[in-house]
Design a protein around this motif. Structure first.
Motif, mmCIF file in Angstrom:
data_model
loop_
_atom_site.group_PDB
_atom_site.id
_atom_site.type_symbol
_atom_site.label_atom_id
_atom_site.label_comp_id
_atom_site.label_asym_id
_atom_site.label_seq_id
_atom_site.Cartn_x
_atom_site.Cartn_y
_atom_site.Cartn_z
ATOM 1 N N PHE A 109 -15.911 -67.972 -8.420
ATOM 2 C CA PHE A 109 -17.132 -67.919 -9.209
ATOM 3 C C PHE A 109 -16.793 -67.883 -10.698
ATOM 4 C CE2 PHE A 109 -17.934 -65.662 -5.186
ATOM 5 C CZ PHE A 109 -18.903 -66.497 -4.651
ATOM 6 N N ASP A 110 -17.584 -68.604 -11.463
ATOM 7 C CA ASP A 110 -17.377 -68.663 -12.910
ATOM 8 C C ASP A 110 -18.122 -67.485 -13.543
ATOM 9 O OD1 ASP A 110 -16.766 -69.441 -15.462
ATOM 10 O OD2 ASP A 110 -18.277 -71.031 -15.562
ATOM 11 N N LEU A 111 -17.379 -66.458 -13.941
ATOM 12 C CA LEU A 111 -17.984 -65.238 -14.446
ATOM 13 C C LEU A 111 -18.004 -65.225 -15.970
ATOM 14 C CD1 LEU A 111 -16.272 -62.650 -12.048
ATOM 15 C CD2 LEU A 111 -18.506 -63.770 -11.783
ATOM 16 N N GLU A 112 -19.165 -64.967 -16.517
ATOM 17 C CA GLU A 112 -19.307 -64.874 -17.964
ATOM 18 C C GLU A 112 -18.699 -63.579 -18.499
ATOM 19 O OE1 GLU A 112 -20.801 -66.524 -21.648
ATOM 20 O OE2 GLU A 112 -20.542 -67.355 -19.629
ATOM 21 N N TYR A 113 -18.876 -62.505 -17.734
ATOM 22 C CA TYR A 113 -18.327 -61.199 -18.110
ATOM 23 C C TYR A 113 -17.705 -60.521 -16.897
ATOM 24 C CZ TYR A 113 -20.947 -61.257 -22.539
ATOM 25 O OH TYR A 113 -21.420 -61.588 -23.783
ATOM 26 N N VAL A 114 -16.672 -59.740 -17.148
ATOM 27 C CA VAL A 114 -16.155 -58.782 -16.179
ATOM 28 C C VAL A 114 -16.339 -57.418 -16.835
ATOM 29 C CG1 VAL A 114 -14.175 -57.948 -14.873
ATOM 30 C CG2 VAL A 114 -14.505 -60.406 -15.208
ATOM 31 N N VAL A 115 -17.206 -56.604 -16.230
ATOM 32 C CA VAL A 115 -17.602 -55.320 -16.793
ATOM 33 C C VAL A 115 -17.049 -54.219 -15.899
ATOM 34 C CG1 VAL A 115 -19.575 -53.992 -17.655
ATOM 35 C CG2 VAL A 115 -19.755 -56.479 -17.443
ATOM 36 N N CYS A 116 -16.703 -53.065 -16.488
ATOM 37 C CA CYS A 116 -16.186 -51.995 -15.641
ATOM 38 C C CYS A 116 -16.426 -50.618 -16.235
ATOM 39 C CB CYS A 116 -14.690 -52.175 -15.358
ATOM 40 S SG CYS A 116 -13.618 -51.949 -16.799
ATOM 41 N N SER A 117 -16.310 -49.633 -15.378
ATOM 42 C CA SER A 117 -16.247 -48.231 -15.771
ATOM 43 C C SER A 117 -14.951 -48.009 -16.542
ATOM 44 C CB SER A 117 -16.263 -47.373 -14.499
ATOM 45 O OG SER A 117 -15.624 -46.129 -14.690
ATOM 46 N N PRO A 118 -14.900 -47.012 -17.429
ATOM 47 C CA PRO A 118 -13.656 -46.743 -18.154
ATOM 48 C C PRO A 118 -12.597 -46.016 -17.336
ATOM 49 C CG PRO A 118 -15.348 -45.193 -18.829
ATOM 50 C CD PRO A 118 -16.021 -46.197 -17.939
ATOM 51 N N LEU A 119 -12.927 -45.571 -16.114
ATOM 52 C CA LEU A 119 -11.945 -44.872 -15.291
ATOM 53 C C LEU A 119 -10.906 -45.868 -14.777
ATOM 54 C CD1 LEU A 119 -14.252 -42.422 -13.316
ATOM 55 C CD2 LEU A 119 -12.981 -42.031 -15.438
ATOM 56 N N LYS A 120 -9.636 -45.441 -14.741
ATOM 57 C CA LYS A 120 -8.536 -46.379 -14.499
ATOM 58 C C LYS A 120 -8.597 -47.066 -13.144
ATOM 59 C CE LYS A 120 -5.403 -42.513 -13.392
ATOM 60 N NZ LYS A 120 -4.253 -41.741 -13.927
ATOM 61 N N ARG A 121 -9.189 -46.438 -12.152
ATOM 62 C CA ARG A 121 -9.289 -47.109 -10.849
ATOM 63 C C ARG A 121 -10.224 -48.313 -10.911
ATOM 64 N NH1 ARG A 121 -11.767 -41.977 -10.476
ATOM 65 N NH2 ARG A 121 -13.878 -41.851 -9.575
ATOM 66 N N ALA A 122 -11.247 -48.235 -11.768
ATOM 67 C CA ALA A 122 -12.147 -49.375 -11.959
ATOM 68 C C ALA A 122 -11.545 -50.397 -12.919
ATOM 69 C CB ALA A 122 -13.496 -48.890 -12.475
ATOM 70 N N VAL A 123 -10.843 -49.922 -13.938
ATOM 71 C CA VAL A 123 -10.203 -50.836 -14.890
ATOM 72 C C VAL A 123 -9.195 -51.736 -14.169
ATOM 73 C CG1 VAL A 123 -8.667 -50.979 -16.895
ATOM 74 C CG2 VAL A 123 -10.550 -49.331 -16.887
ATOM 75 N N TYR A 124 -8.409 -51.138 -13.258
ATOM 76 C CA TYR A 124 -7.445 -51.950 -12.511
ATOM 77 C C TYR A 124 -8.165 -53.031 -11.702
ATOM 78 C CZ TYR A 124 -3.695 -53.374 -9.395
ATOM 79 O OH TYR A 124 -2.773 -54.131 -8.710
ATOM 80 N N GLY A 125 -9.256 -52.653 -11.050
ATOM 81 C CA GLY A 125 -10.021 -53.646 -10.299
ATOM 82 C C GLY A 125 -10.558 -54.745 -11.191
ATOM 83 N N ALA A 126 -11.034 -54.375 -12.386
ATOM 84 C CA ALA A 126 -11.557 -55.370 -13.316
ATOM 85 C C ALA A 126 -10.452 -56.324 -13.774
ATOM 86 C CB ALA A 126 -12.187 -54.673 -14.526
ATOM 87 N N GLU A 127 -9.270 -55.798 -13.983
ATOM 88 C CA GLU A 127 -8.146 -56.640 -14.377
ATOM 89 C C GLU A 127 -7.840 -57.688 -13.306
ATOM 90 O OE1 GLU A 127 -5.783 -53.235 -17.013
ATOM 91 O OE2 GLU A 127 -5.033 -53.825 -15.042
ATOM 92 N N GLN A 128 -7.933 -57.287 -12.045
ATOM 93 C CA GLN A 128 -7.644 -58.224 -10.958
ATOM 94 C C GLN A 128 -8.679 -59.343 -10.887
ATOM 95 O OE1 GLN A 128 -4.585 -57.607 -9.873
ATOM 96 N NE2 GLN A 128 -4.914 -55.885 -11.277
ATOM 97 N N VAL A 129 -9.917 -59.010 -11.178
ATOM 98 C CA VAL A 129 -10.965 -60.029 -11.224
ATOM 99 C C VAL A 129 -10.751 -60.938 -12.434
ATOM 100 C CG1 VAL A 129 -13.452 -60.434 -11.443
ATOM 101 C CG2 VAL A 129 -12.621 -58.538 -10.031
ATOM 102 N N TYR A 130 -10.542 -60.340 -13.582
ATOM 103 C CA TYR A 130 -10.391 -61.084 -14.839
ATOM 104 C C TYR A 130 -9.179 -62.012 -14.802
ATOM 105 C CZ TYR A 130 -9.998 -61.834 -19.903
ATOM 106 O OH TYR A 130 -9.908 -62.396 -21.147
ATOM 107 N N ASN A 131 -8.052 -61.508 -14.329
ATOM 108 C CA ASN A 131 -6.821 -62.296 -14.323
ATOM 109 C C ASN A 131 -6.932 -63.556 -13.481
ATOM 110 O OD1 ASN A 131 -5.526 -60.487 -15.975
ATOM 111 N ND2 ASN A 131 -4.412 -59.451 -14.334
ATOM 112 N N ARG A 132 -7.798 -63.533 -12.469
ATOM 113 C CA ARG A 132 -7.920 -64.663 -11.545
ATOM 114 C C ARG A 132 -9.020 -65.641 -11.939
ATOM 115 N NH1 ARG A 132 -5.585 -60.502 -9.162
ATOM 116 N NH2 ARG A 132 -4.114 -60.820 -7.445
ATOM 117 N N GLN A 133 -9.710 -65.372 -13.035
ATOM 118 C CA GLN A 133 -10.736 -66.294 -13.510
ATOM 119 C C GLN A 133 -10.083 -67.477 -14.231
ATOM 120 O OE1 GLN A 133 -14.533 -66.134 -13.501
ATOM 121 N NE2 GLN A 133 -13.667 -65.197 -11.651
ATOM 122 N N LYS A 134 -10.524 -68.672 -13.898
ATOM 123 C CA LYS A 134 -9.951 -69.868 -14.529
ATOM 124 C C LYS A 134 -10.351 -69.931 -15.999
ATOM 125 C CE LYS A 134 -10.004 -72.474 -10.179
ATOM 126 N NZ LYS A 134 -10.533 -71.359 -9.377
#
Length: 276
Positions: A109-134
């Motif tokens: 999916f082409d995501l305009e934003y990857v948004v997350c909670s500031p807690l590190k468990r959510a930040v890590y998840g956001a990084e995994q989504v963001y890193n895989r976006q073309k």
């Protein structure tokens, strides 16, 4: 409220539509997150897209949010599961692998934003989504309003130590049962809705974003979209590192839940999801 239900791969997927409204927020500066390297373990990546529930094309008048819960954590109580709420607890190796699987699913999916909670468990998840976006039109955006429910003085305690009666009153939104220094579900839901409105106000119509957060935050978002009272949202099932999908249509004023708690099947073991 209209609804339809479909079954896919033994997972109950629900599509609900109901009215919604939000007051556009004035955009503030987007906070960038430094991407951190993590050791490779368990699931890493797939050579093919992970199939999930079918989705209709996004209407030009709608905004789509993929709601992602973080993966399994290392409970601070060890073999004595305790409530941790907004404590900044780390993911387990399995939790990191679950987060990578969720990111792998969302890469289609082409995501305009990857948004997350500031807690590190959510930040890590956001990084995994963001890193895989073309395409990466925007950096990761952290929003304090998506932090997990603050359990206050209950942090570090088991359910037995808190007491079943007290927990039942809390779950039923009895404000007098709110732990000292903590938040009630109505308070949580109010701040989560304000955070959601901030995201919807910035997200262009016809575009999608991912919100990587927590169990009670995702329950707040889903219960609002599905018209479920706050005192009943504790019954909503949201698996670790699962993805739910909601469309918000500005023309009709409705919110539609296309699916809830979809977890990519990549051969991982079942997570421990106890007190939170």
């Amino acid at each position: 409220m209209s609804s339809r239900r479909v079954f896919l791969s033994s997972l109950l997927l629900c599509s609900y539509a109901r009215g919604f409204s939000f007051v556009p927020a004035q955009p503030e500066g987007v906070a960038g997150i430094a991407l951190r390297a993590r050791p490779s373990c368990l699931f890493s990546s797939s050579t093919t897209s992970i199939e999930g529930p079918s989705l209709p094309d996004l209407r030009p008048t709608s905004r789509r949010l993929f709601l992602v819960r973080h993966g399994e954590v290392i409970n601070p109580g060890g073999d004595r599961p305790v409530y941790y709420g907004a404590m900044d607890v780390p993911l387990s190796e399995l939790g990191e692998a679950e987060a990578r699987a969720a990111g792998e699913y969302l890469q289609q999916f082409d995501l305009e934003y990857v948004v997350c909670s500031p807690l590190k468990r959510a930040v890590y998840g956001a990084e995994q989504v963001y890193n895989r976006q073309k395409s990466k039109p925007n950096e990761i955006w952290t929003v304090d309003g998506f932090k997990e429910l603050d359990r206050g003085s209950w942090c570090g305690k088991t359910k037995d130590e808190i007491g079943n009666e007290m927990m039942s009153r809390f779950d039923a939104c009895d404000e007098s049962a709110t732990p000292e220094g903590g938040e009630s579900y109505p308070f949580l839901k109010d701040r989560v809705m304000k955070a959601r409105d901030e995201v919807l106000a910035r997200l262009p119509a016809g575009k999608a974003a991912a919100v990587v957060s927590h169990l009670q935050v995702t329950r707040s978002l889903l219960s609002d979209a599905m018209g479920i009272p706050t005192e009943e949202m504790v019954n909503l099932k949201v698996a670790t590192a699962s993805v739910s999908c909601v469309d918000y249509d500005e023309e009709t004023g409705t919110s539609t839940v296309h699916f809830q708690s979809f977890k990519p099947e990549v051969g991982l073991q079942t997570s421990n999801d106890l007190a939170n």
